[in-house]
Design an enzyme around this catalytic site. Structure first.
Site, PDB file in Angstrom:
ATOM      1  CG  HIS A 112       4.152  -1.046  -3.493  1.00 51.48           C
ATOM      2  ND1 HIS A 112       3.773   0.246  -3.214  1.00 51.48           N
ATOM      3  CD2 HIS A 112       5.275  -1.251  -2.758  1.00 51.48           C
ATOM      4  CE1 HIS A 112       4.617   0.789  -2.367  1.00 51.48           C
ATOM      5  NE2 HIS A 112       5.543  -0.108  -2.072  1.00 51.48           N
ATOM      6  CB  SER A 222       5.993   0.352   0.923  1.00 50.10           C
ATOM      7  OG  SER A 222       6.946   0.762  -0.015  1.00 50.10           O
TER       8      SER A 222
END
Length: 538
Positions: A112, A222
């Protein structure tokens, strides 16, 4: 669900200051001085005995080594598809994440972080330059990706990290990254609190093994490594929003990471296979006796078998699964793997497209063995997010037709019960057998030729001029070969939608010009222009 869980990463590490602050004993309370007592003496301390100070434990300065030599900051510029006007390129976005160097001059991060990306740069500690990077492999179903940098000196002095195993419950882990877009490395610590199957929110349909850790949730971390004893034990990737749960985050464990790295060994990522069945646990004694189960802790009941899946024609509803690849399946659907309890699907999770899995089952109270060759069933794709592709659509007479999928449904925020039913039960009721594409009249570009057609918005196409329409390609062909009048019947009650072909042809250029429509249809989910492609090894 995706609306509650947000993709983020976490950071966790012991620092000397925090450890000292947490471990330093509180100062003794100030006592009133007693006449004749020596200053500093306690009423409970014998005369002449000195007070021995208690040493304060200090954590080692860098328990996982010089992580700065392995960590990188990733900036990705991406283009999000516009499902409401799919002929447009989409909206431009910019995001920051983390990554870390592994063997082979590769950088691991989350899918992502780089999904839908058009331009990716990486930065390393102590270097002011931003280096253009290329996405080599991306696995949206398990939220992992590999990128690399072509600059010849980028990996000089960088230290590839090695992978460890699954950390023990209640053990401490450290996560590294760049929270909230910061330019300097951030470190926080937490404990391992759960090892379980969890929904991976990037795809919003895939469930894999995940490890829950306690940590403050910091958006933007992330792809950072989660480490223990100098080795990577996970990749930080998602957590709950603060209004749902606090101090709860998840990391992708090494079994998922190792499987991804093995899958791409042939130069292509084949995704996860699936048994494509539903099952029920068998913990009720009366139910077990009815099915012919004599022992007290084995077996789960097959509830349904997806016709498009690898189990079709091999397993049947009513079969009792007793063991998978020699691992006994408990009545709660768990098996023992590497000394730990896990859902029996974990055995399938570790396999690849084309591999086989062997079951011991009970059918009509008779034992038998079966073998299933694995692959990924296609119907699941509509219930998950798609990335790096352009939306499929057909625009005709200002009417926009699109196949039903999660991205389209979220773009229009539809509350239509029929649409919701077709989406939710696309697999369970095997709707895909009659409607491989559930074609929806999703939007209407207003024009005199389509006046008063608003009530048809959100309806599902069933047939055109008496012919059943199963796919978007068939819809486009029906429009191209249409006679003077098109009669479009929708699923459900109500009058058909009728179009005059001659009037539509006369209005085509007017509608395209008014709404800046560059292309009236896209029938294939081709990669968007500039999207990263899979690398093929030579």
């Amino acid at each position: 669900m995706k609306r509650f869980v947000v993709a983020i990463s976490v950071a966790l590490l012991f620092t000397p200051i925090l450890e000292a602050q947490e471990s330093t004993p509180a100062p003794p309370p100030v006592e009133q001085q007693i006449p004749g007592q020596q200053p500093g003496a306690s009423r409970s301390t014998p005369p002449g005995q000195a007070i021995v100070p208690v040493p304060v434990p200090i954590a080692p300065p860098k328990p996982n080594g010089p992580v700065q030599k392995s960590l990188v900051r990733i900036t990705a510029t991406s283009v999000e598809p516009d499902y409401r006007a799919p002929w447009n390129a989409g909206g431009l976005q910019r995001g920051v994440g983390a990554g870390f160097v592994i063997s082979g001059n590769r950088i691991m991060t989350n899918a992502h972080v780089v999904a839908n990306s058009r331009y990716v740069t990486v930065e390393r500690d102590g270097d002011p330059n931003k280096y253009p990077a290329t996405v080599q492999f991306i696995a949206n179903d398990c939220d992992l990706a590999l990128i690399t940098v072509s600059a010849p000196d980028f990996f000089k002095d960088m230290i590839p990290l090695k992978f460890g195993g699954i950390p023990a419950l209640e053990s401490t882990v450290s996560a590294y990254g760049y929270p909230i877009g910061g330019e300097r490395m951030s470190v926080t610590t937490g404990i391992v609190s759960r090892v379980d199957f969890q929904l991976y929110t990037h795809s919003s349909i895939d469930q894999h093994l995940a490890i829950q850790i306690s940590a403050q949730i910091n958006p933007g971390n992330s792809g950072g490594p989660v480490m223990q004893d100098g080795k990577v034990v996970g990749v930080a990737f998602q957590g709950y929003s603060g209004d749902v749960a606090q101090g709860v985050a998840y990391m992708i464990p090494t079994p998922v990471i190792n499987r991804f790295l093995k899958d791409i060994g042939n130069g292509h990522y084949d995704e996860y296979p699936d048994l494509a069945i539903t099952y029920a646990k068998l913990q009720n004694p009366a139910q077990r006796k009815f099915l012919g189960l004599k022992d007290g802790d084995r077996g789960v009941l097959v509830s349904s078998v997806v016709a498009a899946g690898p189990s079709d024609g091999i397993l049947r509803p009513g079969d009792v699964l007793l063991a998978i690849d020699g691992h006994p399946i408990a009545s709660d659907a768990s098996v023992e793997l590497e000394g730990e309890r896990a859902q029996f699907e974990e055995v399938v999770e570790r396999k690849f497209k084309g591999d086989s899995v062997k079951f011991e089952i009970l059918r009509d109270k008779q034992p038998m063995s079966l073998t299933i060759k694995l692959y990924k069933p296609w119907p699941y794709s509509i219930q998950g997010h798609s990335y790096d592709v352009r939306p499929r659509y057909v625009l005709y007479g200002g009417l926009l037709f699109q196949p039903l999928n999660l991205d389209m449904l979220e773009a229009y925020r539809s509350t239509d019960l029929r649409l919701r039913h077709f989406f939710e039960y696309f697999i369970l009721e095997q709707i895909y057998l009659q409607h491989p594409d559930v074609i929806v009249l999703s939007n209407i570009l207003p024009d005199p030729i389509n006046t008063y057609l608003a009530p048809y918005r959100g309806a599902i196409v069933d047939e055109i001029n008496g012919k059943k329409i199963l796919t978007l390609d068939e819809l486009a062909k029906a429009f191209a070969e249409a006679p003077e009048r098109l009669v479009i019947r929708m699923i459900g009650d109500g009058p058909p939608l009728v179009l005059d072909r001659n009037k539509i042809e006369a209005a085509r250029e007017r509608i395209k010009t008014r709404y800046n429509v560059a292309k009236e249809q896209n029938l294939e989910e081709r990669p968007a222009s500039g999207a990263p492609k899979q690398a093929n090894k030579t």
